[in-house]
Design a protein around this motif. Sequence first.
Motif, PDB file in Angstrom:
ATOM      1  N   THR A 161      30.515  27.591  37.115  1.00 30.44           N
ATOM      2  CA  THR A 161      31.856  27.072  37.387  1.00 30.44           C
ATOM      3  C   THR A 161      32.711  28.185  37.963  1.00 30.44           C
ATOM      4  OG1 THR A 161      31.737  25.456  35.578  1.00 30.44           O
ATOM      5  CG2 THR A 161      33.925  26.016  36.399  1.00 30.44           C
ATOM      6  N   PHE A 162      33.379  27.886  39.076  1.00 25.90           N
ATOM      7  CA  PHE A 162      34.305  28.841  39.687  1.00 25.90           C
ATOM      8  C   PHE A 162      35.705  28.252  39.625  1.00 25.90           C
ATOM      9  CE2 PHE A 162      30.196  29.540  41.812  1.00 25.90           C
ATOM     10  CZ  PHE A 162      29.964  30.838  41.410  1.00 25.90           C
ATOM     11  N   ASP A 163      36.576  28.963  38.909  1.00 29.80           N
ATOM     12  CA  ASP A 163      37.930  28.469  38.636  1.00 29.80           C
ATOM     13  C   ASP A 163      38.932  29.522  39.082  1.00 29.80           C
ATOM     14  OD1 ASP A 163      40.257  27.441  37.633  1.00 29.80           O
ATOM     15  OD2 ASP A 163      39.506  27.142  35.598  1.00 29.80           O
ATOM     16  N   GLY A 164      39.893  29.104  39.871  1.00 30.34           N
ATOM     17  CA  GLY A 164      40.897  30.050  40.346  1.00 30.34           C
ATOM     18  C   GLY A 164      42.079  30.209  39.416  1.00 30.34           C
ATOM     19  N   ALA A 165      42.028  29.591  38.229  1.00 29.14           N
ATOM     20  CA  ALA A 165      43.198  29.585  37.346  1.00 29.14           C
ATOM     21  C   ALA A 165      43.413  30.905  36.620  1.00 29.14           C
ATOM     22  CB  ALA A 165      43.074  28.456  36.324  1.00 29.14           C
ATOM     23  N   THR A 166      42.332  31.653  36.378  1.00 26.54           N
ATOM     24  CA  THR A 166      42.490  32.870  35.590  1.00 26.54           C
ATOM     25  C   THR A 166      43.373  33.901  36.298  1.00 26.54           C
ATOM     26  OG1 THR A 166      41.326  34.672  34.472  1.00 26.54           O
ATOM     27  CG2 THR A 166      40.380  33.889  36.547  1.00 26.54           C
ATOM     28  N   LYS A 167      44.184  34.570  35.513  1.00 31.02           N
ATOM     29  CA  LYS A 167      45.052  35.629  36.049  1.00 31.02           C
ATOM     30  C   LYS A 167      44.614  37.012  35.576  1.00 31.02           C
ATOM     31  CE  LYS A 167      47.620  32.521  37.994  1.00 31.02           C
ATOM     32  NZ  LYS A 167      47.503  32.299  39.456  1.00 31.02           N
ATOM     33  N   ASP A 168      43.611  37.038  34.711  1.00 30.75           N
ATOM     34  CA  ASP A 168      43.129  38.315  34.191  1.00 30.75           C
ATOM     35  C   ASP A 168      42.356  39.052  35.291  1.00 30.75           C
ATOM     36  OD1 ASP A 168      40.607  39.826  32.838  1.00 30.75           O
ATOM     37  OD2 ASP A 168      42.373  39.933  31.534  1.00 30.75           O
ATOM     38  N   PRO A 169      42.740  40.262  35.638  1.00 30.71           N
ATOM     39  CA  PRO A 169      42.097  40.961  36.757  1.00 30.71           C
ATOM     40  C   PRO A 169      40.626  41.251  36.527  1.00 30.71           C
ATOM     41  CG  PRO A 169      43.590  42.428  35.572  1.00 30.71           C
ATOM     42  CD  PRO A 169      43.854  41.052  35.072  1.00 30.71           C
ATOM     43  N   MET A 170      40.228  41.527  35.293  1.00 31.20           N
ATOM     44  CA  MET A 170      38.817  41.789  35.023  1.00 31.20           C
ATOM     45  C   MET A 170      37.989  40.517  35.218  1.00 31.20           C
ATOM     46  SD  MET A 170      38.380  44.945  34.506  1.00 31.20           S
ATOM     47  CE  MET A 170      36.705  44.905  33.877  1.00 31.20           C
ATOM     48  N   GLN A 171      38.486  39.388  34.729  1.00 30.33           N
ATOM     49  CA  GLN A 171      37.782  38.123  34.919  1.00 30.33           C
ATOM     50  C   GLN A 171      37.714  37.754  36.402  1.00 30.33           C
ATOM     51  OE1 GLN A 171      39.600  35.130  32.460  1.00 30.33           O
ATOM     52  NE2 GLN A 171      38.944  36.100  30.546  1.00 30.33           N
ATOM     53  N   GLN A 172      38.790  38.019  37.117  1.00 28.22           N
ATOM     54  CA  GLN A 172      38.800  37.755  38.560  1.00 28.22           C
ATOM     55  C   GLN A 172      37.755  38.611  39.272  1.00 28.22           C
ATOM     56  OE1 GLN A 172      42.887  38.562  39.573  1.00 28.22           O
ATOM     57  NE2 GLN A 172      43.469  36.402  39.454  1.00 28.22           N
ATOM     58  N   ALA A 173      37.655  39.884  38.871  1.00 30.25           N
ATOM     59  CA  ALA A 173      36.713  40.798  39.514  1.00 30.25           C
ATOM     60  C   ALA A 173      35.276  40.344  39.282  1.00 30.25           C
ATOM     61  CB  ALA A 173      36.920  42.218  38.988  1.00 30.25           C
ATOM     62  N   VAL A 174      34.968  39.950  38.046  1.00 29.93           N
ATOM     63  CA  VAL A 174      33.612  39.487  37.729  1.00 29.93           C
ATOM     64  C   VAL A 174      33.299  38.203  38.496  1.00 29.93           C
ATOM     65  CG1 VAL A 174      32.122  38.588  35.899  1.00 29.93           C
ATOM     66  CG2 VAL A 174      33.572  40.575  35.459  1.00 29.93           C
ATOM     67  N   ARG A 175      34.249  37.277  38.497  1.00 27.17           N
ATOM     68  CA  ARG A 175      34.061  36.012  39.225  1.00 27.17           C
ATOM     69  C   ARG A 175      33.847  36.255  40.703  1.00 27.17           C
ATOM     70  NH1 ARG A 175      39.519  33.344  40.027  1.00 27.17           N
ATOM     71  NH2 ARG A 175      39.456  34.955  41.638  1.00 27.17           N
ATOM     72  N   ASP A 176      34.679  37.080  41.307  1.00 17.56           N
ATOM     73  CA  ASP A 176      34.577  37.323  42.750  1.00 17.56           C
ATOM     74  C   ASP A 176      33.289  38.063  43.105  1.00 17.56           C
ATOM     75  OD1 ASP A 176      37.007  36.082  42.926  1.00 17.56           O
ATOM     76  OD2 ASP A 176      38.174  37.915  43.253  1.00 17.56           O
ATOM     77  N   ALA A 177      32.839  38.943  42.207  1.00 12.97           N
ATOM     78  CA  ALA A 177      31.576  39.646  42.452  1.00 12.97           C
ATOM     79  C   ALA A 177      30.405  38.659  42.422  1.00 12.97           C
ATOM     80  CB  ALA A 177      31.369  40.735  41.407  1.00 12.97           C
ATOM     81  N   LEU A 178      30.452  37.708  41.486  1.00 13.70           N
ATOM     82  CA  LEU A 178      29.381  36.701  41.409  1.00 13.70           C
ATOM     83  C   LEU A 178      29.386  35.817  42.649  1.00 13.70           C
ATOM     84  CD1 LEU A 178      27.111  35.300  39.908  1.00 13.70           C
ATOM     85  CD2 LEU A 178      28.834  33.943  38.676  1.00 13.70           C
ATOM     86  N   ILE A 179      30.570  35.430  43.098  1.00 14.31           N
ATOM     87  CA  ILE A 179      30.666  34.623  44.313  1.00 14.31           C
ATOM     88  C   ILE A 179      30.054  35.381  45.490  1.00 14.31           C
ATOM     89  CG2 ILE A 179      32.274  33.661  46.011  1.00 14.31           C
ATOM     90  CD1 ILE A 179      34.148  33.024  43.646  1.00 14.31           C
ATOM     91  N   GLY A 180      30.396  36.652  45.613  1.00 12.90           N
ATOM     92  CA  GLY A 180      29.864  37.461  46.705  1.00 12.90           C
ATOM     93  C   GLY A 180      28.356  37.586  46.636  1.00 12.90           C
ATOM     94  N   PHE A 181      27.830  37.783  45.428  1.00 10.49           N
ATOM     95  CA  PHE A 181      26.379  37.908  45.264  1.00 10.49           C
ATOM     96  C   PHE A 181      25.676  36.617  45.661  1.00 10.49           C
ATOM     97  CE2 PHE A 181      22.686  37.019  42.576  1.00 10.49           C
ATOM     98  CZ  PHE A 181      21.852  38.059  42.963  1.00 10.49           C
TER      99      PHE A 181
END
Length: 218
Positions: free
Chosen positions: A102-122
């Motif tokens: 699941t990819f959700d843009g709601a999170t505002k936590d920068p660490m969670q955003q970084a992990v999510r964006d890294a997974l998307i890129g991978f």
Amino acid sequence: MATIFYARVSTVDQNIEHQQMQAAAAGFKIDRVVADHGVSGVSTLFADRPNGRRLFDMLRAGDTLLVRWVDRLGRNYSDVRDTIQEFMRRGVLIRTVINGLTFDGATKDPMQQAVRDALIGFLAAAAQANAEAIKEAQRGGIALAKAKQGETKYRGRKPSYTRGEFATVCDMLSQSAGIGSIAKVTGLSRQAIYRIKDDPAGAEAVLISWSDQPATAR
């Protein structure tokens, strides 16, 4: 809130049924199915596809875009990454049938955003890498078919799989699907699937020798 299932098939003799079957078997409830037929995920950007473009108008904040895997969005790294990011900016949830990501843009936590964006890129990079591996097998198949044509006119046994089934097997193998699962979806024998898995160039060459139509980029 609606769940829209997006499917893409890249050859004329493929259909979206196996993608829907996987979604249903995984327990997803789909409100609407949108599909692009005969469209390459390599050469045609998501927003340039007839129904890919429609989804930007159809989906609203809170809706879910469901795909079998990120490669259905495309097989171009930048396009897949940018497409997912754009939907998240619009408040759309993106989910995958395979592995239930699941990819959700709601999170505002920068660490969670970084992990999510890294997974998307991978995953976007993996989609492009798989496409390039398949194209390499296609090139090998074409070269092998030409070499055999120069040696003999005997084409051997007619393949038990169609171009669409061959593409489906390659797609599912690239996502580490089991042989039994692939056999259930395609209706092919396990032996046929193993032949494609073990020698994709050879399997491609057999198709070419019987059809004289090399595969297109997917």
